[in-house]
Design a protein around this motif. Structure first.
Motif, PDB file in Angstrom:
ATOM      1  N   ARG A 246      48.749  48.606  38.867  1.00  0.00           N
ATOM      2  CA  ARG A 246      49.817  48.347  37.847  1.00  0.00           C
ATOM      3  C   ARG A 246      50.982  47.992  38.821  1.00  0.00           C
ATOM      4  NH1 ARG A 246      49.291  53.820  34.581  1.00  0.00           N
ATOM      5  NH2 ARG A 246      50.761  52.682  33.051  1.00  0.00           N
ATOM      6  N   HIS A 251      50.877  37.730  43.329  1.00  0.00           N
ATOM      7  CA  HIS A 251      50.340  37.323  44.636  1.00  0.00           C
ATOM      8  C   HIS A 251      50.475  38.258  45.766  1.00  0.00           C
ATOM      9  CE1 HIS A 251      50.281  33.208  42.731  1.00  0.00           C
ATOM     10  NE2 HIS A 251      51.443  33.055  42.630  1.00  0.00           N
ATOM     11  N   TYR A 272      39.976  51.056  36.014  1.00  0.00           N
ATOM     12  CA  TYR A 272      40.364  50.631  34.750  1.00  0.00           C
ATOM     13  C   TYR A 272      41.407  49.518  34.810  1.00  0.00           C
ATOM     14  CZ  TYR A 272      37.475  54.549  33.555  1.00  0.00           C
ATOM     15  OH  TYR A 272      36.603  55.527  33.564  1.00  0.00           O
ATOM     16  N   LEU A 274      41.556  46.316  36.420  1.00  0.00           N
ATOM     17  CA  LEU A 274      41.003  45.404  37.285  1.00  0.00           C
ATOM     18  C   LEU A 274      41.733  43.839  36.574  1.00  0.00           C
ATOM     19  CD1 LEU A 274      37.436  45.561  38.547  1.00  0.00           C
ATOM     20  CD2 LEU A 274      39.649  46.002  39.690  1.00  0.00           C
ATOM     21  N   LEU A 275      41.906  44.176  35.482  1.00  0.00           N
ATOM     22  CA  LEU A 275      42.631  42.993  34.832  1.00  0.00           C
ATOM     23  C   LEU A 275      43.971  42.646  35.718  1.00  0.00           C
ATOM     24  CD1 LEU A 275      42.489  40.942  32.583  1.00  0.00           C
ATOM     25  CD2 LEU A 275      43.527  42.468  30.993  1.00  0.00           C
ATOM     26  N   MET A 276      44.313  43.355  36.087  1.00  0.00           N
ATOM     27  CA  MET A 276      45.890  43.198  36.925  1.00  0.00           C
ATOM     28  C   MET A 276      45.497  42.248  37.933  1.00  0.00           C
ATOM     29  SD  MET A 276      48.475  44.937  35.718  1.00  0.00           S
ATOM     30  CE  MET A 276      47.948  45.594  34.087  1.00  0.00           C
ATOM     31  N   LEU A 277      44.299  42.287  38.522  1.00  0.00           N
ATOM     32  CA  LEU A 277      43.955  41.264  39.517  1.00  0.00           C
ATOM     33  C   LEU A 277      44.206  39.665  39.083  1.00  0.00           C
ATOM     34  CD1 LEU A 277      40.531  42.434  41.029  1.00  0.00           C
ATOM     35  CD2 LEU A 277      42.858  42.872  41.905  1.00  0.00           C
ATOM     36  N   ILE A 278      43.866  39.527  37.754  1.00  0.00           N
ATOM     37  CA  ILE A 278      44.296  38.253  37.172  1.00  0.00           C
ATOM     38  C   ILE A 278      45.634  37.969  36.790  1.00  0.00           C
ATOM     39  CG2 ILE A 278      43.517  36.503  35.314  1.00  0.00           C
ATOM     40  CD1 ILE A 278      40.997  37.977  35.053  1.00  0.00           C
ATOM     41  N   MET A 279      46.080  39.074  35.959  1.00  0.00           N
ATOM     42  CA  MET A 279      47.618  38.912  35.619  1.00  0.00           C
ATOM     43  C   MET A 279      48.411  38.663  36.676  1.00  0.00           C
ATOM     44  SD  MET A 279      47.944  40.851  32.249  1.00  0.00           S
ATOM     45  CE  MET A 279      46.473  40.619  30.976  1.00  0.00           C
ATOM     46  N   LYS A 280      48.307  39.321  38.122  1.00  0.00           N
ATOM     47  CA  LYS A 280      49.224  39.339  39.025  1.00  0.00           C
ATOM     48  C   LYS A 280      48.573  38.309  40.010  1.00  0.00           C
ATOM     49  CE  LYS A 280      51.269  43.596  37.835  1.00  0.00           C
ATOM     50  NZ  LYS A 280      51.420  44.863  38.027  1.00  0.00           N
ATOM     51  N   ARG A 281      47.619  37.825  40.017  1.00  0.00           N
ATOM     52  CA  ARG A 281      46.986  36.975  40.915  1.00  0.00           C
ATOM     53  C   ARG A 281      46.688  37.585  42.302  1.00  0.00           C
ATOM     54  NH1 ARG A 281      51.385  35.474  37.256  1.00  0.00           N
ATOM     55  NH2 ARG A 281      51.666  33.378  37.749  1.00  0.00           N
ATOM     56  N   ILE A 282      46.102  38.783  42.313  1.00  0.00           N
ATOM     57  CA  ILE A 282      46.086  39.425  43.521  1.00  0.00           C
ATOM     58  C   ILE A 282      44.634  39.191  44.144  1.00  0.00           C
ATOM     59  CG2 ILE A 282      45.797  41.988  44.077  1.00  0.00           C
ATOM     60  CD1 ILE A 282      47.484  42.816  41.642  1.00  0.00           C
ATOM     61  N   ARG A 283      44.774  39.157  45.418  1.00  0.00           N
ATOM     62  CA  ARG A 283      43.670  39.062  46.307  1.00  0.00           C
ATOM     63  C   ARG A 283      43.193  40.493  46.817  1.00  0.00           C
ATOM     64  NH1 ARG A 283      43.737  38.184  51.777  1.00  0.00           N
ATOM     65  NH2 ARG A 283      45.655  37.168  51.787  1.00  0.00           N
ATOM     66  N   MET A 284      41.908  40.771  46.474  1.00  0.00           N
ATOM     67  CA  MET A 284      41.716  42.121  46.965  1.00  0.00           C
ATOM     68  C   MET A 284      40.363  41.889  47.928  1.00  0.00           C
ATOM     69  SD  MET A 284      40.336  45.320  44.786  1.00  0.00           S
ATOM     70  CE  MET A 284      39.808  46.927  45.798  1.00  0.00           C
ATOM     71  N   GLU A 285      40.527  42.260  49.261  1.00  0.00           N
ATOM     72  CA  GLU A 285      39.515  41.970  50.005  1.00  0.00           C
ATOM     73  C   GLU A 285      38.886  43.140  50.924  1.00  0.00           C
ATOM     74  OE1 GLU A 285      40.329  38.392  52.105  1.00  0.00           O
ATOM     75  OE2 GLU A 285      38.588  38.462  53.507  1.00  0.00           O
TER      76      GLU A 285
END
Lengths: 348, 348
Positions: A246, A251, A272, A274-285
């Motif tokens: 959140r 990026h 709960y 994970l939509l933030m990955l899209i909204m904030k264009r996050i790369r999680m690796e």
């Protein structure tokens, strides 16, 4: 042949696969075994080691499961010693790469002596003007994990903000210092006042907080990162990860190194946000240090001068004696350790 | 001035912010408004458009929330028309970039005519030997989304395996075909037998399945990917994402494009398998096409020959008339559309 002795080999035996929280009684310390201090004949790839330091690491909990879907490493064998990274001295060697007297680090049994058949995880220690125990930590897999996770996975830029969970732990304390040296703003979370003090006063984090004292992790993160988090070095997973999601900036990058908050749960808590990955264009690796052995020489070249010049600090929590090893390992999951948890097999 | 007419401007009005499932009654179609078909004076950056096609896209559900933490785009304004991508003809222009008669695509109101004050999202249509409705889809944001997500986020290698959820949808159908053209093995999931047939027989997916008929998604994925999934193009999130995580291969990539399964829920379902990101060293990356406008010319250069040579197929589900627009948008969340959902404002 009269001088070949058969000696006691004290061991920490893994009793059986477990579910839920690991406890000290899942292991048993025994002096029943003996070992002959000579190499079997007709094999030119063996080494016999006297083990000096053992490393306690959170991932070891996963090896206590019977099977774990997707697990990257075999389970421990019930009735056999726990296995982990350690520092050892070579007593005998028929392997061309190692000779008697060498100091090495790699995967060994939790026992006084080991006969090593698979030497692939072993690296010869070249630099010995640092405490040998460092090769269970800052100069071993722990340090390499911090280096790879921060420099290669997070793709940092100077001036960016970094959040590290489990920040006073073995990996976290190094990540925070690497990030500061790189020119980032770094905040860490830990589970006690003493650890928070360590983060702020010894490891030079810009700030730190005790997550156990925060009613609202989201509010805490907003307090330390009013403009959001560029990079999150995640050692814990679970609820903290959700709240970080959140608070990530557009990026942002998340290096998924560990999820210690979930290892002892029969069922994970769930994430709960994970939509933030899209909204904030996050790369999680996700990453595992085993894939980065090739980076070890480059890492050593970077880290050794920092240690010699006193630019990086490293705190170990050393217990002495195999008798105390089970409690030391379990302590990781209760947060009783301060810094890297190490077992010294003897107090020589 | 006598020839300037004031005409009816039929509109689809967003009534008010919602929670939970969107329904047709969250919008109202009205013919109450009128519009003067001339530009206000003293402003040299306006265009007046007659709108031709409107695009229905899942992300639009998020604009119906009052606020959404981390949301990348403003909420709709209660009492004003729904806004989405559309194809329009310029009736009048005081903007130097556009002239009367131009065909354009960009963000317009759901109404017959729009006075556009912010032209930044508009692109002039140069190639018109394809159906104009394509600029709401394969030649618009939808196609660019598929292209960016597959080629830039997934970093594909020939021969790798690809799984696409919501695969017969606007983005999914293009992703699958791009992946096949690239030399990957591609399987898609969809929510009806008709869609599965389309995937296999029209879009050339190697295989496809109806997720609603699978008791056990994990078993289904194992059936189609006995050796695991290298790349997952995620349009749905939720339970499917969790099962895919269990079936990813080591060093897999997940392009997080959408999570339609979660948009209408008050509380997301939760994901329980994020530990797989670490165990399998997976990179999961969220992206939004808005960040990739600069890739549009390169994308057009790639996709137009494929369309002209018949190497790529595109299915649209076109409803006619603004009266039918609310149901068309809602239909996305019930899976009633087959292919890209478009509203043709008139049947001219």
């Amino acid at each position: 042949m009269a001088d070949i002795v058969e000696v006691r080999n004290k061991q920490v035996i893994f009793k059986d696969y477990i579910n839920g929280y690991a406890t000290g009684s899942d292991m048993v310390v025994t002096s029943d075994a003996t070992i002959r201090l000579e190499l079997p004949k007709n094999d030119d790839s063996l080494i016999l080691t006297k083990n000096i330091y053992l490393s306690c690491d959170p991932y070891m909990r996963n090896r206590m499961n019977r099977t774990m879907e997707g697990n990257y490493i075999d389970s421990f064998t019930p009735g056999s010693p726990i296995v982990g990274y350690g520092v050892s001295r070579v007593l005998e060697s028929s392997h061309p790469k190692f000779k008697k007297g060498d100091l090495i680090w790699g995967l060994v049994g939790w026992e006084e002596y080991s006969l090593i058949k698979d030497t692939r995880t072993f690296i010869k220690i070249q630099v010995t003007d640092v405490p040998l125990s460092c090769y269970t930590g800052i100069l071993g897999m722990t340090g390499l994990t911090a280096y790879v996770g921060f420099h290669e996975i997070c793709s940092p830029k100077k001036g960016e903000t970094v959040f590290v969970s489990s920040a006073s732990g073995a990996v976290g304390q190094i990540v925070g210092q690497l990030a500061k040296l790189f020119g980032c703003y770094v905040v860490g979370s830990a589970g006690s006042k003493a650890k928070v003090d360590l983060l702020k006063n010894k490891f030079g984090f810009d700030d730190a907080f005790n997550y156990k004292e925060e009613q609202d992790l989201n509010a805490a993160l907003k307090r330390y990162f009013p403009n959001g988090i560029d990079m999150y070095f995640d050692n814990v997973g679970g609820k903290m990860l959700d709240e970080v999601l959140r608070n990530m900036r557009v990026h942002g990058r998340i290096a998924a190194c560990g999820m210690i908050s979930q290892y002892n749960l029969d069922k994970p808590q769930g994430n709960y946000n994970l939509l933030m990955l899209i909204m904030k264009r996050i790369r999680m690796e996700g990453f595992l240090v085993f894939d980065y052995y090739h980076s070890y020489p480059k890492f050593l070249e970077m880290i050794l001068p920092l240690i010699h010049e006193g630019k990086i600090t490293y705190v170990e929590d050393i217990v002495i004696g195999l008798e105390n090893a089970p409690a030391a390992l379990i302590g990781l999951f209760n947060g009783t350790n301060v810094g890297k948890q190490v077992v010294a097999i003897t107090n020589e």
